[in-house]
Design a protein around this motif. Sequence first.
Motif, PDB file in Angstrom:
ATOM      1  N   ILE B  50      48.347  42.494  40.100  1.00 12.27           N
ATOM      2  CA  ILE B  50      48.350  41.023  40.073  1.00 12.27           C
ATOM      3  C   ILE B  50      46.958  40.525  39.670  1.00 12.27           C
ATOM      4  O   ILE B  50      46.828  39.563  38.930  1.00 12.27           O
ATOM      5  CB  ILE B  50      48.765  40.453  41.451  1.00 12.27           C
ATOM      6  CG1 ILE B  50      50.179  40.925  41.792  1.00 12.27           C
ATOM      7  CG2 ILE B  50      48.688  38.933  41.477  1.00 12.27           C
ATOM      8  CD1 ILE B  50      50.616  40.640  43.221  1.00 12.27           C
ATOM      9  N   LEU B  51      45.935  41.184  40.184  1.00  9.77           N
ATOM     10  CA  LEU B  51      44.556  40.871  39.777  1.00  9.77           C
ATOM     11  C   LEU B  51      44.046  42.000  38.886  1.00  9.77           C
ATOM     12  O   LEU B  51      44.441  43.150  39.057  1.00  9.77           O
ATOM     13  CB  LEU B  51      43.652  40.731  41.009  1.00  9.77           C
ATOM     14  CG  LEU B  51      43.967  39.594  41.984  1.00  9.77           C
ATOM     15  CD1 LEU B  51      43.060  39.713  43.210  1.00  9.77           C
ATOM     16  CD2 LEU B  51      43.779  38.239  41.331  1.00  9.77           C
ATOM     17  N   LYS B  52      43.184  41.646  37.964  1.00 10.54           N
ATOM     18  CA  LYS B  52      42.609  42.664  37.069  1.00 10.54           C
ATOM     19  C   LYS B  52      41.167  42.944  37.502  1.00 10.54           C
ATOM     20  O   LYS B  52      40.416  41.988  37.767  1.00 10.54           O
ATOM     21  CB  LYS B  52      42.593  42.158  35.623  1.00 10.54           C
ATOM     22  CG  LYS B  52      43.966  41.766  35.097  1.00 10.54           C
ATOM     23  CD  LYS B  52      44.745  42.973  34.649  1.00 10.54           C
ATOM     24  CE  LYS B  52      46.146  42.573  34.190  1.00 10.54           C
ATOM     25  NZ  LYS B  52      47.100  43.671  34.256  1.00 10.54           N
ATOM     26  N   PRO B  53      40.784  44.214  37.573  1.00 13.19           N
ATOM     27  CA  PRO B  53      39.396  44.504  38.005  1.00 13.19           C
ATOM     28  C   PRO B  53      38.372  44.069  36.963  1.00 13.19           C
ATOM     29  O   PRO B  53      38.668  44.053  35.764  1.00 13.19           O
ATOM     30  CB  PRO B  53      39.405  46.025  38.172  1.00 13.19           C
ATOM     31  CG  PRO B  53      40.529  46.518  37.359  1.00 13.19           C
ATOM     32  CD  PRO B  53      41.551  45.427  37.291  1.00 13.19           C
ATOM     33  N   ASP B  54      37.168  43.713  37.448  1.00 16.45           N
ATOM     34  CA  ASP B  54      36.083  43.349  36.528  1.00 16.45           C
ATOM     35  C   ASP B  54      35.578  44.604  35.809  1.00 16.45           C
ATOM     36  O   ASP B  54      35.328  44.593  34.619  1.00 16.45           O
ATOM     37  CB  ASP B  54      34.918  42.699  37.300  1.00 16.45           C
ATOM     38  CG  ASP B  54      35.341  41.380  37.923  1.00 16.45           C
ATOM     39  OD1 ASP B  54      36.302  40.779  37.417  1.00 16.45           O
ATOM     40  OD2 ASP B  54      34.714  40.963  38.918  1.00 16.45           O
ATOM     41  N   THR B  55      35.407  45.655  36.600  1.00 10.68           N
ATOM     42  CA  THR B  55      35.011  46.943  36.001  1.00 10.68           C
ATOM     43  C   THR B  55      35.832  48.051  36.663  1.00 10.68           C
ATOM     44  O   THR B  55      36.439  47.841  37.715  1.00 10.68           O
ATOM     45  CB  THR B  55      33.514  47.246  36.241  1.00 10.68           C
ATOM     46  OG1 THR B  55      33.301  47.257  37.659  1.00 10.68           O
ATOM     47  CG2 THR B  55      32.594  46.223  35.609  1.00 10.68           C
ATOM     48  N   GLY B  56      35.828  49.229  36.063  1.00 10.06           N
ATOM     49  CA  GLY B  56      36.557  50.360  36.621  1.00 10.06           C
ATOM     50  C   GLY B  56      38.015  50.383  36.178  1.00 10.06           C
ATOM     51  O   GLY B  56      38.449  49.532  35.401  1.00 10.06           O
ATOM     52  N   ARG B  57      38.738  51.372  36.683  1.00 11.83           N
ATOM     53  CA  ARG B  57      40.138  51.542  36.259  1.00 11.83           C
ATOM     54  C   ARG B  57      41.046  51.736  37.462  1.00 11.83           C
ATOM     55  O   ARG B  57      40.628  52.264  38.497  1.00 11.83           O
ATOM     56  CB  ARG B  57      40.261  52.791  35.385  1.00 11.83           C
ATOM     57  CG  ARG B  57      39.473  52.716  34.092  1.00 11.83           C
ATOM     58  CD  ARG B  57      39.908  53.802  33.126  1.00 11.83           C
ATOM     59  NE  ARG B  57      39.831  55.156  33.683  1.00 11.83           N
ATOM     60  CZ  ARG B  57      40.429  56.206  33.131  1.00 11.83           C
ATOM     61  NH1 ARG B  57      41.155  56.070  32.051  1.00 11.83           N
ATOM     62  NH2 ARG B  57      40.309  57.409  33.676  1.00 11.83           N
ATOM     63  N   ILE B  58      42.295  51.305  37.303  1.00 11.14           N
ATOM     64  CA  ILE B  58      43.312  51.580  38.320  1.00 11.14           C
ATOM     65  C   ILE B  58      44.387  52.416  37.635  1.00 11.14           C
ATOM     66  O   ILE B  58      44.889  52.041  36.563  1.00 11.14           O
ATOM     67  CB  ILE B  58      43.900  50.283  38.899  1.00 11.14           C
ATOM     68  CG1 ILE B  58      42.796  49.490  39.613  1.00 11.14           C
ATOM     69  CG2 ILE B  58      45.037  50.582  39.859  1.00 11.14           C
ATOM     70  CD1 ILE B  58      43.149  48.075  39.939  1.00 11.14           C
TER      71      ILE B  58
END
Lengths: 290, 215
Positions: B50-58
Amino acid sequence: MDSRKVKGREWCQRGRFALTPQCQGNRPPDTAPDTADTRPADTDSKRPDPRVIFALALFFSGFGVALRDVRFMAALLCLALLCAVLLRVRFKRLFGRFKRLWQVVLMVALLQSLFAPSGLVWLQLWNVPLLTSGGLEKGLLVLFRLALFITSAALFTPYPARALIQAMVQLRLPYEVAYMVSVGIRFIPQLGEELRDSLTALALRGIVIRELKLKQRVKLYSYLLLPVLAASLQNARELAMSLDMRAFRAHPKRTSYYTLTLNRWDWVLLCVILLLTLFAFFAWFAVKSW
Amino acid sequence: MIRFEQVTFAYPNRQDFRLTVDFFASGACTALLGENGSGKTTFGKLAAGILKPDTGRILYDGQDIAGLKLGEIGRQAGYLFQEPARQIFAARPLEEIAFPLELRGMAKPEAEQKARALCEEFELNDTLDQTTYTLSRGEKQRLALAAIMACEPRFLVLDEPTTGLDRRRRELLAATLRRLLARDLGLLVITHDRTFAESLGADPRFIKEGVLLDG
């Protein structure tokens, strides 16, 4: 705390509102005698009284409905935009938030231009006039008119809801109506948030809206209404109970802790608006009879 | 398995909060525990896309979800909101479960059959004639869960699922979730309720001020 509440409170503290005599009597003896000394040099209190804005919006929207001449409409829109700039309306935010609305406005203007051809034909395809001087004028008239209405409404955006309610009450509007308007305004962002949550929840059911056919999309949007409607009913019920618990409408009149006061500049502005109205009326009639 | 690789996230209007997470769900069920405002829900929303990270990966089973649309993520992960009423769309329970399946191309009789089976499994048979608006909180929650499970997700994120439930309802919910766990479903439970997390046999993880604590 809700930022709007803080903004409203700050606004009240900055001197636009004055304490009513009854409330001044209730003030503890060790507090400051008036709010004037807390007014900073450049604050919201420098803006005109909201009642002046009501008069201004009435002037713009009234002539926006009545005028049929594109030049007058353009002049009126320029004046409205100037007022909005002077009131420090945040256009960037407004354009961002109502991006779709502006697209619709442009589309309406374009359609008006295409389907009401008259005057000189500037562009045609297989003898079908696409761009005519009359069509363009009508399209621009619609565009300017709708832009004028939106700009008139935007004039209120720098004011906190509390100030607008108080203005309505002091304009002798029944306070029940004023509160209804304010409640309506208050729930718009909440409804938006609920709609966004519902769309998210729908997407998380594996539905990619862009992949749906038009018929399926229409069906999907009908489903979106239920949670938003249910939440609105729930909110309305809770709010009604809360108002009842505070004895809302128990008495025909309510006193306000804060009242608005028109200063010299507000009166000057009201006179200017009145003169402008008279001038515009005369100009309108003169052009019509000529 | 959900993996967060050096993920950071901050809300544009909240400069005081920043989530920094390096996380790997080691078991089938992970419980995320923490105080109010510690970043549990933000973590859950990041996990569900639902939210997108500013940095990094999911990553879901090694696949980066950054390029996926929310609808595509929804085919792999389900999210149960804290307020289940927000994710109930149809007027009747059966329709609620069946309509996303139909929109995704399943034939109506097949979708209805699946919906009936899920109503049976989630003990909703008594509610079939009711409108969804009149269901109790526990029933709404079970209905929302059933509707999510109809999409057969591989992961499920539950945001404060025990809010507003009494002890009996909590036990019922735990039993339902244990059944889901037996189906090889990955669960991420965001909760204050440590007892509830223990009853699921969850791997407890703690979050404080946006930072996932070790152990």
